[in-house]
Design a protein around this motif. Structure first.
Motif, PDB file in Angstrom:
ATOM      1  N   GLY A 595       0.770  -1.236   0.000  1.00 56.04           N
ATOM      2  CA  GLY A 595       0.000   0.000   0.000  1.00 56.04           C
ATOM      3  C   GLY A 595       0.794   1.274   0.000  1.00 56.04           C
ATOM      4  N   GLY A 596       2.086   1.220  -0.267  1.00 57.93           N
ATOM      5  CA  GLY A 596       2.889   2.434  -0.264  1.00 57.93           C
ATOM      6  C   GLY A 596       2.726   3.250  -1.541  1.00 57.93           C
ATOM      7  N   SER A 597       3.308   4.439  -1.526  1.00 62.85           N
ATOM      8  CA  SER A 597       3.238   5.335  -2.671  1.00 62.85           C
ATOM      9  C   SER A 597       4.142   4.844  -3.799  1.00 62.85           C
ATOM     10  CB  SER A 597       3.654   6.744  -2.245  1.00 62.85           C
ATOM     11  OG  SER A 597       3.837   7.578  -3.358  1.00 62.85           O
ATOM     12  N   ASP A 598       3.727   5.113  -5.033  1.00 62.72           N
ATOM     13  CA  ASP A 598       4.566   4.793  -6.187  1.00 62.72           C
ATOM     14  C   ASP A 598       5.189   6.040  -6.785  1.00 62.72           C
ATOM     15  OD1 ASP A 598       2.350   5.973  -7.274  1.00 62.72           O
ATOM     16  OD2 ASP A 598       1.927   4.399  -8.733  1.00 62.72           O
ATOM     17  N   ALA A 599       5.280   7.114  -5.983  1.00 64.18           N
ATOM     18  CA  ALA A 599       5.832   8.378  -6.483  1.00 64.18           C
ATOM     19  C   ALA A 599       7.268   8.215  -6.954  1.00 64.18           C
ATOM     20  CB  ALA A 599       5.744   9.442  -5.389  1.00 64.18           C
ATOM     21  N   ALA A 600       8.089   7.467  -6.205  1.00 66.53           N
ATOM     22  CA  ALA A 600       9.487   7.286  -6.599  1.00 66.53           C
ATOM     23  C   ALA A 600       9.599   6.541  -7.922  1.00 66.53           C
ATOM     24  CB  ALA A 600      10.247   6.535  -5.502  1.00 66.53           C
ATOM     25  N   GLU A 601       8.751   5.530  -8.119  1.00 67.99           N
ATOM     26  CA  GLU A 601       8.763   4.817  -9.396  1.00 67.99           C
ATOM     27  C   GLU A 601       8.375   5.742 -10.539  1.00 67.99           C
ATOM     28  OE1 GLU A 601       6.823   0.869  -9.345  1.00 67.99           O
ATOM     29  OE2 GLU A 601       6.387   1.309  -7.258  1.00 67.99           O
ATOM     30  N   GLU A 602       7.357   6.565 -10.307  1.00 72.29           N
ATOM     31  CA  GLU A 602       6.911   7.495 -11.346  1.00 72.29           C
ATOM     32  C   GLU A 602       8.001   8.497 -11.686  1.00 72.29           C
ATOM     33  OE1 GLU A 602       3.260  10.709 -12.108  1.00 72.29           O
ATOM     34  OE2 GLU A 602       3.093   9.184 -10.510  1.00 72.29           O
ATOM     35  N   ILE A 603       8.707   8.983 -10.679  1.00 77.15           N
ATOM     36  CA  ILE A 603       9.807   9.919 -10.921  1.00 77.15           C
ATOM     37  C   ILE A 603      10.900   9.262 -11.739  1.00 77.15           C
ATOM     38  CG2 ILE A 603      11.697  11.145  -9.771  1.00 77.15           C
ATOM     39  CD1 ILE A 603       9.697  11.720  -7.474  1.00 77.15           C
ATOM     40  N   ALA A 604      11.259   8.032 -11.384  1.00 83.34           N
ATOM     41  CA  ALA A 604      12.312   7.324 -12.112  1.00 83.34           C
ATOM     42  C   ALA A 604      11.930   7.113 -13.570  1.00 83.34           C
ATOM     43  CB  ALA A 604      12.606   5.994 -11.428  1.00 83.34           C
ATOM     44  N   ARG A 605      10.659   6.789 -13.825  1.00 88.52           N
ATOM     45  CA  ARG A 605      10.219   6.610 -15.208  1.00 88.52           C
ATOM     46  C   ARG A 605      10.257   7.930 -15.971  1.00 88.52           C
ATOM     47  NH1 ARG A 605       6.451   3.022 -12.656  1.00 88.52           N
ATOM     48  NH2 ARG A 605       4.884   4.691 -12.568  1.00 88.52           N
ATOM     49  N   TRP A 606       9.876   9.007 -15.305  1.00 83.01           N
ATOM     50  CA  TRP A 606       9.905  10.334 -15.961  1.00 83.01           C
ATOM     51  C   TRP A 606      11.334  10.729 -16.314  1.00 83.01           C
ATOM     52  CZ3 TRP A 606      12.122  14.932 -14.068  1.00 83.01           C
ATOM     53  CH2 TRP A 606      11.880  16.072 -14.852  1.00 83.01           C
ATOM     54  N   VAL A 607      12.260  10.478 -15.393  1.00 81.40           N
ATOM     55  CA  VAL A 607      13.665  10.801 -15.663  1.00 81.40           C
ATOM     56  C   VAL A 607      14.168  10.005 -16.862  1.00 81.40           C
ATOM     57  CG1 VAL A 607      16.009  10.582 -14.757  1.00 81.40           C
ATOM     58  CG2 VAL A 607      14.202  11.508 -13.300  1.00 81.40           C
ATOM     59  N   ALA A 608      13.874   8.714 -16.884  1.00 82.43           N
ATOM     60  CA  ALA A 608      14.358   7.864 -17.979  1.00 82.43           C
ATOM     61  C   ALA A 608      13.779   8.282 -19.323  1.00 82.43           C
ATOM     62  CB  ALA A 608      14.014   6.410 -17.682  1.00 82.43           C
ATOM     63  N   ALA A 609      12.552   8.785 -19.302  1.00 77.63           N
ATOM     64  CA  ALA A 609      11.913   9.200 -20.561  1.00 77.63           C
ATOM     65  C   ALA A 609      12.332  10.592 -20.991  1.00 77.63           C
ATOM     66  CB  ALA A 609      10.390   9.140 -20.393  1.00 77.63           C
ATOM     67  N   THR A 610      12.909  11.383 -20.088  1.00 78.92           N
ATOM     68  CA  THR A 610      13.172  12.791 -20.379  1.00 78.92           C
ATOM     69  C   THR A 610      14.653  13.088 -20.598  1.00 78.92           C
ATOM     70  OG1 THR A 610      11.270  13.328 -18.977  1.00 78.92           O
ATOM     71  CG2 THR A 610      12.755  15.144 -19.547  1.00 78.92           C
ATOM     72  N   PHE A 611      15.541  12.349 -19.935  1.00 78.44           N
ATOM     73  CA  PHE A 611      16.965  12.678 -19.968  1.00 78.44           C
ATOM     74  C   PHE A 611      17.764  11.523 -20.569  1.00 78.44           C
ATOM     75  CE2 PHE A 611      15.026  15.180 -16.631  1.00 78.44           C
ATOM     76  CZ  PHE A 611      15.542  16.455 -16.867  1.00 78.44           C
ATOM     77  N   THR A 612      18.963  11.844 -20.984  1.00 84.15           N
ATOM     78  CA  THR A 612      19.833  10.866 -21.635  1.00 84.15           C
ATOM     79  C   THR A 612      20.715  10.176 -20.590  1.00 84.15           C
ATOM     80  OG1 THR A 612      19.883  12.206 -23.635  1.00 84.15           O
ATOM     81  CG2 THR A 612      21.602  10.524 -23.381  1.00 84.15           C
ATOM     82  N   PRO A 613      20.729   8.852 -20.553  1.00 90.02           N
ATOM     83  CA  PRO A 613      21.544   8.151 -19.554  1.00 90.02           C
ATOM     84  C   PRO A 613      23.009   8.059 -19.967  1.00 90.02           C
ATOM     85  CG  PRO A 613      20.369   6.559 -20.872  1.00 90.02           C
ATOM     86  CD  PRO A 613      19.899   7.913 -21.347  1.00 90.02           C
ATOM     87  N   THR A 614      23.868   8.061 -18.987  1.00 92.81           N
ATOM     88  CA  THR A 614      25.280   7.738 -19.174  1.00 92.81           C
ATOM     89  C   THR A 614      25.659   6.712 -18.122  1.00 92.81           C
ATOM     90  OG1 THR A 614      25.983   9.535 -17.699  1.00 92.81           O
ATOM     91  CG2 THR A 614      25.845  10.034 -20.071  1.00 92.81           C
ATOM     92  N   THR A 615      26.825   6.107 -18.287  1.00 87.18           N
ATOM     93  CA  THR A 615      27.284   5.101 -17.333  1.00 87.18           C
ATOM     94  C   THR A 615      28.564   5.578 -16.660  1.00 87.18           C
ATOM     95  OG1 THR A 615      26.316   3.322 -18.641  1.00 87.18           O
ATOM     96  CG2 THR A 615      27.988   2.709 -17.021  1.00 87.18           C
ATOM     97  N   VAL A 616      28.554   5.589 -15.346  1.00 87.02           N
ATOM     98  CA  VAL A 616      29.714   6.002 -14.556  1.00 87.02           C
ATOM     99  C   VAL A 616      30.022   4.894 -13.559  1.00 87.02           C
ATOM    100  CG1 VAL A 616      30.675   7.724 -12.991  1.00 87.02           C
ATOM    101  CG2 VAL A 616      29.059   8.428 -14.773  1.00 87.02           C
TER     102      VAL A 616
END
Length: 625
Positions: A595-616
């Motif tokens: 029953g917890g919030s899915d806000a963190a999951e939603e944020i992570a999906r938004w970041v992945a759809a909006t910004f370019t990933p790199t590997t460090v």
């Protein structure tokens, strides 16, 4: 024949109480000093080998050492995005040490070790006031040599402060019983109230025992006893409640989000996730869900036994022995009152731990250690002094044999670690059990020899296991006692899954930290002063690792479990738009919670759809600027 039978079944006459007028023999002082020094060495030696231990709390101590608001509320980061999921009394101590001595493993862990030494001292003082210095020394030694004590007094969870305050509360109860003192019983309420500020409602599990002991044995009228207890309740409410009131009344816009809650409320955290939910298993936002119904065997099971079970059966036997010894004593008998204090503490706390359906970890059993030690020390000394009585000698002999057998069974679980020790413990225990029955007929030197053999039999197993625990570095969210049991953050093996943060890896990755590489640290530190948070990632443990390594605030999306609604997606997007967060670390995946919030999951999906990933350093990173 009837008179002889009555003599053999009746308990021996009660001993005079060892009240404040009976001064300690001079020889006790060096013995006490030796006990405390040995305890300090055990808890302090090689302490820094555990590094940050529980990085979740170390990062909060770091934040508190840098920012007073973070210190007061127990924030996970100095920019005050979210708090830890506990009231912050233990963090107040660690945060002040960090502020005074700088951030290091020592400044974070030494306070807990010193609390351990203080707890041993307080337990000695409490037991001595009722049963004399010999019982106090034995109780202190048993407590110091309990494996879960060595584990948690060398770790930075809130349990160390909680136990110290509860033992001080027991001391105040004992003092209050001497003259029906309203001042001392009120101080009991103060100690338990501040224990609440360390670990919330768990502190209240001792209250039934404390209250019943005073109601039964205080040397005054029933009316005054009830009034004194009412005053102690008031002291408890003030000591525990002032912080709740301040946090609830503080404008939410100018304080961090209350971690562990879904509504930004410390009352919800207190009564829900850290309250009734721990009993029923209905913990909103938990990653596990309700467990199956428990039983008394849980404390003797594979997870908990190594930390606490060594003298647990003997402590239960001691309760019955002390009740028998004080059966004909007057109402105000302090040995019986102390038995109510420690026996009630053990029964209520042990019962809750055994049958609760919510989150429980083996290290929680530290809260049982003072009661086990006090009962073992008091029962052993009282029975030894009464050993000329056949029932007393039989009970004492049974306790030693039972403890040796318990140790033997525990030691057989690891056939590779000191395989000879279990045989030494078992044989010495059996020998001591036989000799105790006839020890009253031996010369004084022979009786002392029997006592030494009995001590070796009862303490060798738990002592060796304790030393092995202290010699093992521990880290992660769920440490465990024993040789080579370094603890882990998730549900796998030692160290748990380490993936660099975010949500990849599921539950395990949220409960463990990582070791950032040099390239990642340099990336986070570059241009750090121009951002409120150098990075954000899902979960407090991954965030803590990056924050401790870089020295700058890292936002923990969703708090400890990643399931708190902090921040909301809209708030996060606003932070990004204003340039307050530099990087996002990790990749999106699903978190299964109750029953917890899915806000963190939603944020992570938004970041992945909006910004370019790199590997460090093998970790996915998004530059949000």
């Amino acid at each position: 024949m009837t008179a002889l039978a009555e003599r053999d079944s009746a308990p021996p006459a009660p001993e005079p109480p060892a009240g404040p007028g009976l001064h300690r023999p001079v020889r006790v002082r060096p013995a006490l000093a030796g006990l405390l020094i040995a305890t300090a060495v055990l808890y302090l030696w090689g302490l820094s080998a555990s590094g940050w231990a529980n990085a979740f709390y170390s990062a909060a101590a770091q934040a508190g050492g840098e920012n007073w608001t973070a210190w007061f509320f127990g924030s996970s980061d100095a920019a005050n995005s979210i708090t830890v999921d506990k009231t912050p009394a233990a963090l107040w101590v660690m945060g002040l040490c960090v502020r005074l001595f700088g951030l290091s493993s020592w400044s974070v862990l030494v306070p807990q070790a010193l609390m351990g030494v203080g707890s041993v001292w307080a337990l000695f003082a409490t037991v001595r006031r009722v049963s004399g210095p010999a019982a106090g020394l034995l109780a202190g030694a048993v407590f110091a040599l309990t494996p879960v004590a060595a584990l948690m007094f060398r770790f930075n969870n809130p349990d160390a402060l909680l136990v110290l305050l509860l033992v001080l509360g027991a001391y105040c109860v004992v003092r209050s019983l001497e003259q029906a003192s309203p001042k001392w019983i009120a101080l009991t309420g103060v100690a338990v109230g501040f224990g609440f500020l360390a670990k919330m409602l768990q502190a209240f599990l001792v209250l039934p025992a404390f209250g019943i002991a005073y109601l039964v044995a205080a040397p005054t009228s029933v009316r005054k006893r009830l009034l004194h207890l009412l005053g102690a309740l008031g002291a408890l409410v003030v000591s525990a409640g002032w912080y709740l009131a301040v946090v609830e009344l503080w404008p939410a816009s100018s304080r961090p989000f209350i971690g562990g809650s879904q509504s930004n409320s410390i009352l919800e955290l207190t009564l829900g996730y850290n309250g009734v939910g721990r009993i029923t298993g209905d913990e909103v936002g938990s990653l596990g869900g309700a467990q199956s119904s428990g039983s008394w065997a849980r404390l003797l099971g594979s997870e908990m036994a190594g930390g606490i079970a060594w003298l647990l059966p003997a402590a239960a036997l001691a309760i019955g022995a002390l009740v028998w010894l004080t059966w004909r004593a007057p109402r105000t008998d302090r040995t019986r009152a102390a038995t109510i204090v420690w026996g009630g503490w053990l029964a209520v706390t042990g019962g809750v731990f055994s049958f609760m359906s919510g989150i429980i970890h083996p290290y929680y059993t530290l809260a049982l250690a003072p009661a086990v030690a006090a009962l073992a020390g008091t029962g052993a000394v009282r029975l030894w002094r009464a050993r000329s009585h056949p029932i007393a000698s039989g009970l004492l002999s049974s306790g030693v044999v039972l403890t040796a057998l318990t140790a033997y069974l525990l030691l057989t679980r690891d056939s590779t670690w000191l395989p000879w020790l279990k045989y030494v413990v078992l044989l010495s225990g059996l020998a001591a059990g036989v000799l105790i029955v006839v020890s009253d007929r031996l010369p004084r030197a022979g009786a002392r020899g029997v006592a030494v053999v009995a001590l070796v039999a009862t303490l060798a197993g738990t002592g060796a296991y304790t030393v092995a625990t202290a010699a093992t570095p521990h880290s992660g969210a769920i440490p465990s006692a024993g040789p080579g049991s370094g603890g882990f953050g998730g549900f796998g093996g030692r160290g748990g899954p380490r993936n660099g943060g975010g949500m990849r890896g599921g539950v395990g990755s949220l409960l463990t930290g990582t070791t950032p590489g040099a390239e990642m640290i340099a990336l986070l530190q570059a241009d750090a002063e121009n951002h409120t948070w150098v990075a954000a990632t899902v979960g407090s443990n991954p965030a803590a690792s990056y924050q401790l390594a870089s020295g700058f605030p890292v936002m923990a999306l969703g708090g400890f479990n990643g399931t708190d609604p902090s921040p909301t997606p809209a708030q996060f997007q606003q932070y990004v738009a204003s340039g307050r967060i530099h990087y996002f670390i990790g990749e999106p995946t699903q978190i299964t919670s109750t029953g917890g919030s899915d806000a963190a999951e939603e944020i992570a999906r938004w970041v992945a759809a909006t910004f370019t990933p790199t590997t460090v350093d093998g970790v996915t990173v998004y530059d949000l600027t």
